[in-house]
Design an enzyme around this catalytic site. Structure first.
Site, mmCIF file in Angstrom:
data_model
loop_
_atom_site.group_PDB
_atom_site.id
_atom_site.type_symbol
_atom_site.label_atom_id
_atom_site.label_comp_id
_atom_site.label_asym_id
_atom_site.label_seq_id
_atom_site.Cartn_x
_atom_site.Cartn_y
_atom_site.Cartn_z
ATOM 1 N N GLY A 155 0.838 -1.203 0.000
ATOM 2 C CA GLY A 155 0.000 0.000 0.000
ATOM 3 C C GLY A 155 0.868 1.246 0.000
ATOM 4 N N VAL A 198 0.935 4.666 5.470
ATOM 5 C CA VAL A 198 0.523 3.511 6.279
ATOM 6 C C VAL A 198 1.716 2.568 6.481
ATOM 7 C CG1 VAL A 198 -1.058 1.547 6.450
ATOM 8 C CG2 VAL A 198 -1.886 3.732 5.572
ATOM 9 N N GLY A 199 2.601 2.515 5.490
ATOM 10 C CA GLY A 199 3.812 1.700 5.633
ATOM 11 C C GLY A 199 4.591 2.083 6.890
ATOM 12 N N GLU A 258 5.670 -3.247 0.496
ATOM 13 C CA GLU A 258 5.565 -3.109 -0.956
ATOM 14 C C GLU A 258 4.834 -1.798 -1.201
ATOM 15 O OE1 GLU A 258 6.692 -5.066 -3.445
ATOM 16 O OE2 GLU A 258 7.568 -6.606 -2.165
#
Ligand code: NAD
Length: 442
Positions: free
Chosen positions: A196, A200-201, A218
């Site tokens: 995503g 948020v990573g 990813e």
């Protein structure tokens, strides 16, 4: 016992503990269990392809041919590739020893990690939930799969079907959005595989740090296409258009913008327009395989970018159906709004640069891309791009296709991600390489 699918009032600890108890039985570590799970996943995909295509059409307006190829077929290939090589990957690998340790034997044994979490995005909501799962199962792990709430029909289909086919004590589907993901992230997993955006990573990585859990991230970013004078512009345009407008541009490795060297900036314009007509016809809104924008928020974000340059082709849009035509913008300035963030939609800016030095400086002046693409007839140019830039992947002549080769690692670098998967790289991601040394006494 029937497998659990949780939609509300998630007791994330209960889900994780249930899978942990299963892992403790060691049954998921046997080659037979792994093969059975992969074969069952294969049956799910072949037996329910119509239902899954329906869900993908409902979520993203994906046409059946494209949806089958990029989601179901893609995952089937990954399963077949894995099944064909599983024995080889499971075999211990002998390792060399220095003379001073001899006599002794040494080997590397890849063992499962335990219970892993897979968090998937909406753009390829089936493929990006299941392909990591293939690696997790092949490596002998239990897994929680968290599909994206922005692809609700696919999420529901996965929640309904996975428990019917897979070992329900070893694989759990948790549907939901931020509250559910946050609850999951509070638990200890042995690996977290997230696909995503980078914002948020960072949340995922921070949550993982509390348990020293390794992560694969990813992510995305702006993947440039360098267009070198001397290349066949008509052929290049067809391949750029095919890669860019797949899934209406909502592909992590879609060409984000064209970095056009010298006179290619002007010269490629008619070729791109022609390629769009060739692939999608005069009115792409009627082309069955052309997708729609996932939601109104993204539609509004994208249409606000249409003023960033001169329209070569496209521009038409309709908020009700979330249709945005394949669009090419020319004379785009490096600081234009469309160049600020990953576009993730069907808008292709052409940014002119004077020469290869400027193109390389442009790429190196920004975040490391998930993919760098180039069309060039010059081996010297290829060598310079290979050695003077950094990106998750570097592809000459065919954008996007590298991700369909399971022999190639798929992943980013820097802002475009950390870790890699597909094929044996997935198996490695979800395994621990254990060093085993055996020295006789005496
Ligand atoms: P998304 O909004 O579906 O989010 C991805 C996942 O994160 C979802 O499961 C969602 O529930 C979860 N999530 C969202 N907010 C959260 C929060 N605050 N805390 C915890 N979890 C949260 O998808 P997206 O991020 O919009 O996806 C698009 C991005 O993903 C693009 O940048 C694209 O390039 C990138 N992407 C990368 C790849 C890759 O393989 N590298 C593939 C597809 C997409």
């Amino acid at each position: 016992m029937a497998p659990q699918t949780l939609t509300t009032d998630l007791d994330a600890a209960a889900v994780a503990n249930r899978l942990r108890r299963t892992f403790a039985t060691r049954r998921t570590t046997t080659p037979d269990w792994r093969r059975d799970q992969l074969t069952a996943l294969r049956s799910l995909l072949t037996g329910h392809s119509d239902e899954l295509l329906g869900a993908l059409a409902a979520d993203l307006g994906k046409g059946p041919e494209e949806a089958y190829r990029t989601e179901i077929g893609f995952t089937l290939h990954e399963i077949d590739h894995t099944l064909a090589r599983l024995d080889e990957w499971l075999a211990p690998r002998p390792a060399e020893l220095p003379d001073r340790l001899l006599p002794a034997t040494a080997q590397v044994v890849r063992e499962p990690l335990g219970v892993v979490l897979v968090i998937a995005p909406w753009n390829y909501p089936l493929q990006l939930a299941l392909t990591p799962l293939v690696g997790a199962l092949a490596a002998g792990n239990c897994a929680v799969v968290k599909p994206s709430e922005l692809a609700p029909a696919t999420s529901a289909a996965l929640a309904r079907l996975l428990p019917r086919y897979l070992d329900g004590e070893a694989v759990a589907v948790v549907e939901g959005a931020v509250p559910e993901t946050t609850a999951l992230l509070a638990e200890r997993f042995d690996h977290i595989f997230y696909t995503g955006n980078g914002t948020v990573g960072r949340i995922v990585m921070a949550a993982a740090a509390r348990h020293l859990t390794p992560v694969t991230l990813e992510l995305g970013g702006k993947s440039p296409v360098v267009l070198d004078p001397g290349t066949d512009l008509a052929a290049a345009a067809r391949r750029i258009v095919t890669g860019k407008f797949l899934n209406a541009g909502q592909t992590c490795v879609a060409p984000d913008y064209v970095l056009a060297i010298g006179d290619t900036a002007r010269a490629v314009e008619p070729h791109l327009a022609e390629a769009v007509h060739e692939v999608y016809g005069a009115d792409p809104s009627g082309a069955g395989e052309y997708g729609r924008i996932v939601n109104e928020r993204h539609f509004d974000r994208l249409t606000a970018l249409l003023g960033s340059g001169r329209t070569v082709v496209g521009g038409a849009h309709d908020r009700v159906t979330r249709y945005l035509a394949p669009t090419v913008l020319a004379d785009v300035a490096p600081d234009a709004p469309v160049m600020q963030e990953e576009i993730f939609g069907p808008i292709l800016p052409i940014v002119p640069v004077p020469d290869l030095d400027a193109a390389i400086a442009f790429v190196n002046g920004r975040d490391k891309p998930l993919a760098l693409y180039a069309f060039t007839a010059s081996e010297a140019t290829k060598h310079r791009l290979l050695t003077e830039t950094s990106s998750g992947a570097l592809t000459f002549g065919l954008p996007v296709a590298h991700l369909t080769a399971p022999g190639l690692p798929f992943g980013g670098v820097g802002e475009s991600g950390t870790g890699r998967y597909h094929g044996e790289y997935s198996f490695d991601t979800f395994s621990h390489s254990k060093a085993v040394l055996d020295k006789p006494l005496g």
